[in-house]
Design a protein around this motif. Structure first.
Motif, short mmCIF file in Angstrom:
data_model
loop_
_atom_site.label_atom_id
_atom_site.label_comp_id
_atom_site.label_asym_id
_atom_site.label_seq_id
_atom_site.Cartn_x
_atom_site.Cartn_y
_atom_site.Cartn_z
N UNK A 43 44.23 50.95 27.17
CA UNK A 43 45.12 51.59 28.12
C UNK A 43 45.10 50.89 29.47
N UNK A 44 46.16 51.09 30.24
CA UNK A 44 46.28 50.42 31.54
C UNK A 44 45.16 50.83 32.49
N UNK A 45 44.78 52.09 32.50
CA UNK A 45 43.71 52.54 33.39
C UNK A 45 42.39 51.88 33.03
N UNK A 46 42.06 51.88 31.74
CA UNK A 46 40.82 51.25 31.29
C UNK A 46 40.84 49.75 31.59
N UNK A 47 41.96 49.11 31.30
CA UNK A 47 42.07 47.67 31.53
C UNK A 47 41.92 47.33 33.00
N UNK A 48 42.54 48.12 33.87
CA UNK A 48 42.40 47.88 35.30
C UNK A 48 40.99 48.15 35.80
N UNK A 49 40.36 49.17 35.24
CA UNK A 49 38.99 49.48 35.65
C UNK A 49 37.99 48.41 35.21
N UNK A 50 38.33 47.66 34.17
CA UNK A 50 37.45 46.56 33.77
C UNK A 50 37.22 45.60 34.94
N UNK A 51 38.28 45.32 35.68
CA UNK A 51 38.16 44.41 36.82
C UNK A 51 37.23 44.99 37.89
N UNK A 52 37.34 46.29 38.14
CA UNK A 52 36.45 46.93 39.11
C UNK A 52 34.99 46.88 38.64
N UNK A 53 34.78 47.15 37.36
CA UNK A 53 33.40 47.10 36.85
C UNK A 53 32.87 45.68 36.82
N UNK A 54 33.76 44.69 36.67
CA UNK A 54 33.32 43.30 36.78
C UNK A 54 32.75 43.04 38.18
N UNK A 55 33.37 43.63 39.18
CA UNK A 55 32.86 43.50 40.54
C UNK A 55 31.49 44.12 40.70
N UNK A 56 31.28 45.28 40.10
CA UNK A 56 29.97 45.93 40.18
C UNK A 56 28.89 45.13 39.46
N UNK A 57 29.21 44.64 38.26
CA UNK A 57 28.21 43.82 37.57
C UNK A 57 28.02 42.50 38.29
#
Length: 146
Positions: A20-34
């Motif tokens: 989903x678009x929300x999950x896909x977009x949140x991947x980028x945010x979680x990449x920043x956290x990791x």
């Protein structure tokens, strides 16, 4: 170059694979956290082992996850790819300064680190653009897309 390519295309790739678009977009945010965790861990490791080992570990992790995502593009694999790649994100930037200082001293540290950063940014843009151009030409991220 792969930093820009991945961050530019990871959300679209995930959506193309059914996330989903929300999950896909949140991947980028979680990449920043990791990425934050990776920078802290690599700094700690560099202080104890020098910059070579954390840099090598970051690139080894990237090789593994790129090989994995080329084989398995399931939602779990895409998430793992993004999180592991994210952990390597920005690791090399601070270590570059350490490499330059160890190799050339401090006299021209700013100019040399700036040159390396400039080249990285230029080819990062080329990588992101090339990925988009290939996608536009082929209609997908797969080698066999049409």
């Amino acid at each position: 170059m792969d930093d820009f390519f991945v961050t530019t295309h990871v959300a679209a790739f995930a959506q193309d694979r059914g996330l989903g678009a929300l999950f896909a977009g949140n991947l980028l945010a979680f990449m920043g956290l990791t990425g934050l965790a990776g920078v802290i861990a690599s700094g700690w490791a560099s202080d104890r082992l020098g910059p070579v080992w954390p840099t090598a570990a970051a690139f080894a992790a990237r090789i593994v996850v790129f090989a994995w995502i080329a084989i398995d593009q399931s939602p779990v694999s895409i998430a793992v790819f993004a999180l592991v790649f994210g952990a390597t994100f920005l690791v090399t930037a601070p270590l570059t300064v350490v490499f330059v200082r160890q190799s050339f001293g401090t006299r021209h540290l700013g100019a040399l680190a700036g040159l390396i950063t400039m080249v990285h940014q230029i080819f990062g843009g080329v990588g992101a653009y090339a990925g988009a151009a290939i996608f536009d030409a082929t209609g997908g991220y797969q080698a066999h897309s049409s």
